[in-house]
Structure formats: structure tokens, C-alpha cells
Design an enzyme around this catalytic site. Structure first.
Site, PDB file in Angstrom:
ATOM      1  N   HIS A 155      10.441  -0.536  19.336  1.00 34.20           N
ATOM      2  CA  HIS A 155       9.169  -1.265  19.511  1.00 34.20           C
ATOM      3  C   HIS A 155       8.193  -0.952  18.375  1.00 34.20           C
ATOM      4  O   HIS A 155       6.986  -1.039  18.563  1.00 34.20           O
ATOM      5  CB  HIS A 155       8.518  -0.934  20.859  1.00 34.20           C
ATOM      6  CG  HIS A 155       9.478  -0.985  22.008  1.00 34.20           C
ATOM      7  ND1 HIS A 155       9.744  -2.135  22.710  1.00 34.20           N
ATOM      8  CD2 HIS A 155      10.266  -0.021  22.548  1.00 34.20           C
ATOM      9  CE1 HIS A 155      10.647  -1.881  23.652  1.00 34.20           C
ATOM     10  NE2 HIS A 155      10.992  -0.600  23.565  1.00 34.20           N
ATOM     11  N   SER A 276      -2.084  -8.103  -8.018  1.00 33.16           N
ATOM     12  CA  SER A 276      -2.898  -9.203  -7.525  1.00 33.16           C
ATOM     13  C   SER A 276      -3.771  -9.687  -8.671  1.00 33.16           C
ATOM     14  O   SER A 276      -4.152  -8.917  -9.551  1.00 33.16           O
ATOM     15  CB  SER A 276      -3.759  -8.704  -6.370  1.00 33.16           C
ATOM     16  OG  SER A 276      -4.925  -9.487  -6.265  1.00 33.16           O
ATOM     17  N   LYS A 282      -3.766  -3.445  -6.123  1.00 34.87           N
ATOM     18  CA  LYS A 282      -2.626  -3.892  -5.329  1.00 34.87           C
ATOM     19  C   LYS A 282      -1.276  -3.710  -6.012  1.00 34.87           C
ATOM     20  O   LYS A 282      -1.133  -3.898  -7.215  1.00 34.87           O
ATOM     21  CB  LYS A 282      -2.780  -5.380  -4.998  1.00 34.87           C
ATOM     22  CG  LYS A 282      -3.958  -5.665  -4.106  1.00 34.87           C
ATOM     23  CD  LYS A 282      -3.621  -5.486  -2.654  1.00 34.87           C
ATOM     24  CE  LYS A 282      -3.120  -6.799  -2.097  1.00 34.87           C
ATOM     25  NZ  LYS A 282      -2.781  -6.643  -0.688  1.00 34.87           N
ATOM     26  N   GLU A 289       9.300  -9.873   0.160  1.00 36.74           N
ATOM     27  CA  GLU A 289       8.668 -10.954   0.932  1.00 36.74           C
ATOM     28  C   GLU A 289       9.368 -12.286   0.678  1.00 36.74           C
ATOM     29  O   GLU A 289       9.559 -13.088   1.594  1.00 36.74           O
ATOM     30  CB  GLU A 289       7.189 -11.083   0.570  1.00 36.74           C
ATOM     31  CG  GLU A 289       6.358  -9.929   1.114  1.00 36.74           C
ATOM     32  CD  GLU A 289       4.935  -9.905   0.552  1.00 36.74           C
ATOM     33  OE1 GLU A 289       4.376 -10.985   0.292  1.00 36.74           O
ATOM     34  OE2 GLU A 289       4.409  -8.795   0.360  1.00 36.74           O
TER      35      GLU A 289
END
Ligand code: ARG
Length: 462
Positions: A155, A276, A282, A289
């Protein structure tokens, strides 16, 4: 426009030509198409169906056409419907009437089925090789960090300590099953359809086994109508690719989570991250992704072809031309995803200290305390209840389990003693010394087994 004459008086309109043409994408099959045509031509000459001299001319020019295409010198004419027509038309330009003998005892229906099978066979072996690389990267990362303990999750909540290597080898297993699925699909793809003609078989004394041998197929198809009209082998590739990409997306997701500053378990090599355009701090895991996102395409391609094939009557129908783009796209997507993942995994920096610290928090050893009580004679369900109360007491006091005194422990059960205080994340993992468990001894065995499997499959490939 073409040397092939048909019964029509009016040529197709521009939009129709464009609508029906597969040339913009099936030109990718040129090598397979030419290899198939050469094998077919050799067979025709061997059987005395065409003169050897004509066969030699055809073969020589087909080989020439292949190099024209490779060198970018071939003109793909929009009005030619597909790669089969484009190559045959060029052969006609080069050799004249002799070119017309190539298509004896053959139809584009069995020709395209052959090309697709040759393509799919190649795609499967490239996929298997990429899967092996990725498995190898996972095993190396596991072995290089074999002592690191991390929280195992259920979980997405810390559940029990596990070895990082154990976690990584879970993916080895998934990719192993993927490899087996592709290998299994290969058996049914490895079937030579030529000789099926348009649908009914051909009326010439051809030697189908000879063509199969020439092209490296281990079997020939047994029903001409089936052979020209099913594409279940493409669906099998797409299905295996969907499952494989699903596995990859799970790994991608973990890489994304682990590299977040909240987890901070890993650092991606700069080569696999992007910055970024606005936030200078970043470091984003875009490679992972994109792999996670591209699963959508592969599932889509599977569903698209399943839907195209549904309720399609025998035998060949032009709907079948829709088998190509989805397969090409899935092969490209899967192969490139597997390839970048191998590199990303190999260059991953493991922050073992952070993993270890995380594995020391959150009452992650509660199960071990319950197991300890069981080892001292308590019934498991009662031990579970005692430990639950103990954890809630510790949480109230704001203490970790190892910050409780023995007398505090004893308030919950007289079975707790000084040994209770020695329970640790390493004793926890070591206790799970069972096949498939996370004990270092078992994980070492699993690494050895994985390395052996990779070694054996590499032998098989070379
Ligand atoms: N371009 C066609 C395909 O991909 C080749 C076979 C065409 N056959 C035909 N009867 N029109 O399926």
C-alpha cells in the site's frame, strides 16, 4: 502508370490512392520482401517453373534494388500501393518482361503474410536481446548493493525490511517471464505461409519446405486460408509487449518515486534526467516518465488490432493492412524503452544510507516482534494483538520500538526478554531464510541463479 494492367477503365482518384496506400509505412518491410522474393525465385527455378537464367536476372536485380533502397536512391512512387508493388515495378524497369515471372505461384496475400512473419521474428529476437541487457543491469545493481536494506512496501506504506537486491530481482523475474512469453510467441510466428497464394493454395508444383529452409523457418503453414488471413502472431507480439511494458512502467514509477526528494533513495545519472526551463533546482526523471506514459500506445496498438480482426470473415481482407503501423510502433517503443532502461539502471546511484534510515523507522519491525512472541510460545493472532498495542503505546509516547525499555515491553507480554531488544532490520531480513525470501543467503542464491540464466541465454544468442 504501372506495368500491371487490371480490368478498370477509370484510375483511382488521388484521395483514394492516398487512402489505400501502405507504402509510406510498409516500405520498412523492403528487406523482408526482397529476401522472400529471392527465396521464392530460387524455388521457382529449382522446380523448373521458370528458367534458371531468368531467376538469376531477377535475383541480381532484386539485390540491386535492396542496395538502392539502403542508399536512399530508390524512388518511392506514391501511386504504387505498397512495398511489394513498388519493388516489382522497379524490377520491371530494370529487367523488362522477365520481372513478370517473379509473381508466378504467389499472391500479395501470402507475400505480405510472409513479410510480416519475417519482421516479427526479427523483432522478437531483438526484444529478447534487449530484455537480457536490462536483466543484466538489474542483477549487477543488485549484486553491487547486496547488503543494502530498505523498507519493503505494501500500500506504499513501509511494511517489512527487505534487501534492495531482493526488490530489484523481483523485476528480474517479471522480465524473465516476459522473455518466455516472447519466446513462446516465436514458435507460432516461425511458420512459413508462402504457397497459400491468394487464399486457396497455388496450382504449381512448388517446394514450400525449400522456401522455409532458405528463409530459416522451422515450419510451413497447414491451411492456406488461415495463413493469408490471420494475424494472431502480431497480436501475440503486441500482447507480450503490453505485459512487458506494464512491468517496465512499474519499475519506472518506482524510479520516479525513489528519486523524489521525499524518498531520496536514488540519484539518476544526469544523462537520464532533464532540468526545468523555469525552476533551476529541478532534476526530473523524464526518461522513466516517458516509459510510464508510452505504455498507453502499446496497449492501444493491441486493442486496435484485436478490434480490426474481430468478426473479420475469411480470408484476406484489406482491413489486414492495419496490422502494420501498430506493430512497428510497438516494436520501436518497446525496444527503445528497454534500451534506455538498461543504461539508466546501470548508471543509477543508490543512496544506501537513506534506504537504511528509512528501514529503521515506522515500526517496520512490528511483525518481527510478533514472530518473536510466537517463537516463545504465543499464539500468532494474540502476538499480533499484543504488538499492535505496543506499537500504539510507542506512537503515543513518540518513541521508536528500540527506544522502549524492557520493562515497558514486559507490560505488554511477560514473554518479552533481553533478546527482544536485539531484533533489528538485519535480523529481520536474515530470518526470512526460505526460497524466495529476502535473507541475504537466499538473495545470493537468487543472484547466482539469475547470472547463470543470463549466461545461458547469451550462449544461446551467439
Ligand atoms: N498492402 C497490403 C497489406 O498490407 C498487401 C496485400 C494486398 N493484397 C490485396 N489483395 N490488395 O495487406
Amino acid at each position: 502508370m504501372s506495368y500491371i494492367r487490371n480490368r478498370f477503365n477509370t484510375p483511382a482518384t488521388e484521395p483514394v490512392v492516398k487512402y489505400t496506400s501502405s507504402l509510406p509505412f510498409d516500405k520498412r518491410l523492403y528487406r523482408h520482401d526482397i529476401a522472400g522474393s529471392i527465396a521464392h525465385t530460387r524455388m521457382l527455378a529449382k522446380q523448373g517453373i521458370i528458367p534458371q537464367q531468368d531467376a538469376d536476372t531477377i535475383i541480381k536485380n532484386l539485390t540491386g534494388i535492396a542496395s538502392e533502397i539502403e542508399q536512399g536512391k530508390f524512388e518511392f512512387k506514391a501511386e504504387l500501393e505498397d512495398i511489394h508493388m513498388a519493388i516489382e515495378a522497379r524490377l520491371f524497369e530494370l529487367t523488362g518482361e522477365v520481372a513478370g515471372k517473379l509473381h508466378t505461384a504467389r499472391s500479395r496475400n501470402d507475400q505480405v503474410a510472409l513479410d510480416m512473419r519475417l519482421f516479427a521474428k526479427e523483432a522478437i529476437s531483438e526484444t529478447l536481446a534487449q530484455l537480457r541487457h536490462l536483466q543484466q543491469s538489474l542483477v549487477e545493481l543488485a549484486e553491487g548493493n547486496k547488503d543494502v536494506v530498505m523498507p519493503g512496501y505494501t500500500h506504499l506504506q513501509p511494511a517489512q525490511p527487505v534487501l534492495l537486491a531482493h526488490h530489484l530481482l523481483a523485476y528480474f523475474e517479471m522480465f524473465q517471464r516476459d522473455a518466455e512469453r516472447f519466446g513462446d510467441a516465436l514458435k507460432r510466428t516461425d511458420v512459413m505461409p508462402l504457397g497459400s497464394g491468394a487464399l486457396a493454395g497455388v496450382a504449381y508444383d512448388i517446394d514450400r519446405d525449400f522456401i522455409a529452409r532458405e528463409l530459416g523457418f522451422s515450419q510451413i503453414s497447414q491451411n492456406s486460408m488461415d495463413a493469408v488471413s490471420d494475424r494472431d502472431f502480431v497480436i501475440e507480439y503486441l500482447a507480450a509487449a503490453s505485459i512487458c511494458m506494464m512491468h517496465l512502467s512499474r519499475l519506472a514509477e518506482e524510479i520516479i518515486i525513489w528519486s523524489s526528494s521525499e524518498f531520496d533513495f536514488i540519484e539518476l545519472d544526469d544523462a537520464y534526467a532533464t532540468g526545468s526551463s523555469i525552476m533551476p533546482q529541478k532534476k526530473n526523471s523524464d526518461v522513466a516518465e516517458l516509459a510510464r506514459g508510452r505504455v498507453g500506445r502499446i496497449y492501444g496498438n493491441l486493442i486496435a488490432l484485436l478490434t480490426t480482426m474481430k468478426a473479420l470473415p475469411l480470408s484476406y481482407n484489406r482491413d489486414l493492412q492495419e496490422d502494420k503501423e501498430g506493430l512497428f510502433d510497438s516494436v520501436d517503443t518497446l525496444l527503445s524503452s528497454l534500451e534506455v532502461f538498461s543504461g539508466m539502471i546501470s548508471s543509477l546511484k543508490i543512496k544506501g544510507g537513506n534506504m537504511e534510515r528509512a528501514a529503521s523507522r515506522d515500526y517496520i519491525l512490528a511483525t518481527d516482534l510478533a514472530d518473536y512472541l510466537v517463537s516463545r510460545g504465543e499464539i500468532f493472532r494474540s502476538a499480533h494483538g499484543i504488538t499492535a498495542r505496543l506499537v500504539s503505546y510507542a506512537a503515543e509516547k513518540g518513541k521508536a520500538l528500540n527506544q522502549l525499555s524492557l520493562s515497558e515491553y514486559k507490560r505488554f507480554s511477560p514473554l518479552f526478554n533481553e533478546n527482544t531488544l536485539t531484533i533489528s532490520k538485519s535480523s529481520s531480513v536474515a530470518a526470512r531464510n526460505i526460497t524466495g525470501g529476502t535473507a541475504p543467503q537466499q538473495v545470493k542464491k537468487a543472484i547466482d541463479r539469475a547470472k547463470k540464466m543470463i549466461g545461458e541465454s547469451n550462449k544461446g544468442v551467439s
